[in-house]
Design a protein around this motif. Structure first.
Motif, PDB file in Angstrom:
ATOM      1  N   ASP A   1       0.801  -1.227   0.000  1.00  0.00           N
ATOM      2  CA  ASP A   1       0.000   0.000   0.000  1.00  0.00           C
ATOM      3  C   ASP A   1       0.833   1.276   0.000  1.00  0.00           C
ATOM      4  O   ASP A   1       0.294   2.367  -0.029  1.00  0.00           O
ATOM      5  CB  ASP A   1      -0.962   0.002   1.188  1.00  0.00           C
ATOM      6  CG  ASP A   1      -0.245   0.008   2.526  1.00  0.00           C
ATOM      7  OD1 ASP A   1       0.993   0.002   2.557  1.00  0.00           O
ATOM      8  OD2 ASP A   1      -0.943  -0.004   3.549  1.00  0.00           O
ATOM      9  N   GLY A   2       2.162   1.156   0.036  1.00  0.00           N
ATOM     10  CA  GLY A   2       3.028   2.322  -0.048  1.00  0.00           C
ATOM     11  C   GLY A   2       3.140   3.149   1.211  1.00  0.00           C
ATOM     12  O   GLY A   2       3.626   4.267   1.164  1.00  0.00           O
ATOM     13  N   THR A   3       2.719   2.617   2.374  1.00  0.00           N
ATOM     14  CA  THR A   3       2.781   3.409   3.595  1.00  0.00           C
ATOM     15  C   THR A   3       4.157   3.393   4.246  1.00  0.00           C
ATOM     16  O   THR A   3       4.462   4.244   5.054  1.00  0.00           O
ATOM     17  CB  THR A   3       1.751   2.922   4.627  1.00  0.00           C
ATOM     18  OG1 THR A   3       2.024   1.561   4.933  1.00  0.00           O
ATOM     19  CG2 THR A   3       0.334   3.094   4.118  1.00  0.00           C
ATOM     20  N   LEU A   4       4.976   2.430   3.942  1.00  0.00           N
ATOM     21  CA  LEU A   4       6.329   2.325   4.492  1.00  0.00           C
ATOM     22  C   LEU A   4       6.337   2.423   6.016  1.00  0.00           C
ATOM     23  O   LEU A   4       7.020   3.247   6.606  1.00  0.00           O
ATOM     24  CB  LEU A   4       7.267   3.366   3.888  1.00  0.00           C
ATOM     25  CG  LEU A   4       7.518   3.235   2.395  1.00  0.00           C
ATOM     26  CD1 LEU A   4       8.542   4.251   1.929  1.00  0.00           C
ATOM     27  CD2 LEU A   4       7.967   1.849   2.010  1.00  0.00           C
ATOM     28  N   GLY A   5       5.574   1.586   6.650  1.00  0.00           N
ATOM     29  CA  GLY A   5       5.586   1.497   8.110  1.00  0.00           C
ATOM     30  C   GLY A   5       5.051   2.717   8.817  1.00  0.00           C
ATOM     31  O   GLY A   5       5.405   2.985   9.959  1.00  0.00           O
ATOM     32  N   GLY A   6       4.189   3.474   8.167  1.00  0.00           N
ATOM     33  CA  GLY A   6       3.603   4.640   8.807  1.00  0.00           C
ATOM     34  C   GLY A   6       4.476   5.878   8.742  1.00  0.00           C
ATOM     35  O   GLY A   6       4.123   6.908   9.295  1.00  0.00           O
ATOM     36  N   ALA A   7       5.627   5.810   8.089  1.00  0.00           N
ATOM     37  CA  ALA A   7       6.511   6.974   7.965  1.00  0.00           C
ATOM     38  C   ALA A   7       5.881   7.998   7.019  1.00  0.00           C
ATOM     39  O   ALA A   7       5.022   7.663   6.200  1.00  0.00           O
ATOM     40  CB  ALA A   7       7.881   6.537   7.434  1.00  0.00           C
ATOM     41  N   ASP A   8       6.318   9.242   7.126  1.00  0.00           N
ATOM     42  CA  ASP A   8       5.887  10.299   6.219  1.00  0.00           C
ATOM     43  C   ASP A   8       6.631  10.074   4.915  1.00  0.00           C
ATOM     44  O   ASP A   8       7.829  10.370   4.816  1.00  0.00           O
ATOM     45  CB  ASP A   8       6.225  11.658   6.840  1.00  0.00           C
ATOM     46  CG  ASP A   8       5.770  12.832   5.989  1.00  0.00           C
ATOM     47  OD1 ASP A   8       4.963  12.629   5.064  1.00  0.00           O
ATOM     48  OD2 ASP A   8       6.218  13.958   6.272  1.00  0.00           O
ATOM     49  N   ALA A   9       5.951   9.511   3.919  1.00  0.00           N
ATOM     50  CA  ALA A   9       6.620   9.108   2.680  1.00  0.00           C
ATOM     51  C   ALA A   9       5.947   9.715   1.467  1.00  0.00           C
ATOM     52  O   ALA A   9       4.741   9.918   1.435  1.00  0.00           O
ATOM     53  CB  ALA A   9       6.622   7.587   2.566  1.00  0.00           C
ATOM     54  N   MET A  10       6.751   9.982   0.450  1.00  0.00           N
ATOM     55  CA  MET A  10       6.261  10.466  -0.836  1.00  0.00           C
ATOM     56  C   MET A  10       6.745   9.501  -1.909  1.00  0.00           C
ATOM     57  O   MET A  10       7.953   9.307  -2.076  1.00  0.00           O
ATOM     58  CB  MET A  10       6.811  11.874  -1.113  1.00  0.00           C
ATOM     59  CG  MET A  10       6.434  12.418  -2.471  1.00  0.00           C
ATOM     60  SD  MET A  10       4.650  12.663  -2.588  1.00  0.00           S
ATOM     61  CE  MET A  10       4.441  12.753  -4.345  1.00  0.00           C
TER      62      MET A  10
END
Length: 87
Positions: free
Chosen positions: A22-31
């Motif tokens: 889903d592209g969330t990367l562990g809940g990090a602020d990601a773009m």
């Protein structure tokens, strides 16, 4: 006494796009810049971010590098520059 907030760092994360979820990367602020390529803003250490992405996406290849400054780029996802400039 209040604990000071951890400073955030900017990372570039790249892994094989087939491993994306889903592209969330562990809940990090990601773009998401493009499939398999992200800018990530987090207070987590490089090692913690690496292992979080490794567990979540289970990629065959993975690169996590800390950026010393804002990167220059062209042709990435719409909103990437706006995301980079917000804080």
């Amino acid at each position: 006494m209040d604990r000071e907030e951890e400073p955030t760092a900017l990372y570039i994360v790249a892994f094989d796009p087939a491993a994306e979820n889903d592209g969330t990367l562990g809940g990090a602020d990601a773009m998401k810049l493009r499939p398999g390529l992200y800018l990530v803003r987090t207070a987590a250490s490089q090692s913690r971010l690496y292992h979080s992405v490794k567990r979540q996406a289970r990629p065959n290849s993975l690169f996590v590098g800390r950026l010393d400054g804002d990167p220059k780029f062209k042709g990435m996802a719409e909103g990437a520059l706006r995301w980079l400039r917000q804080e």
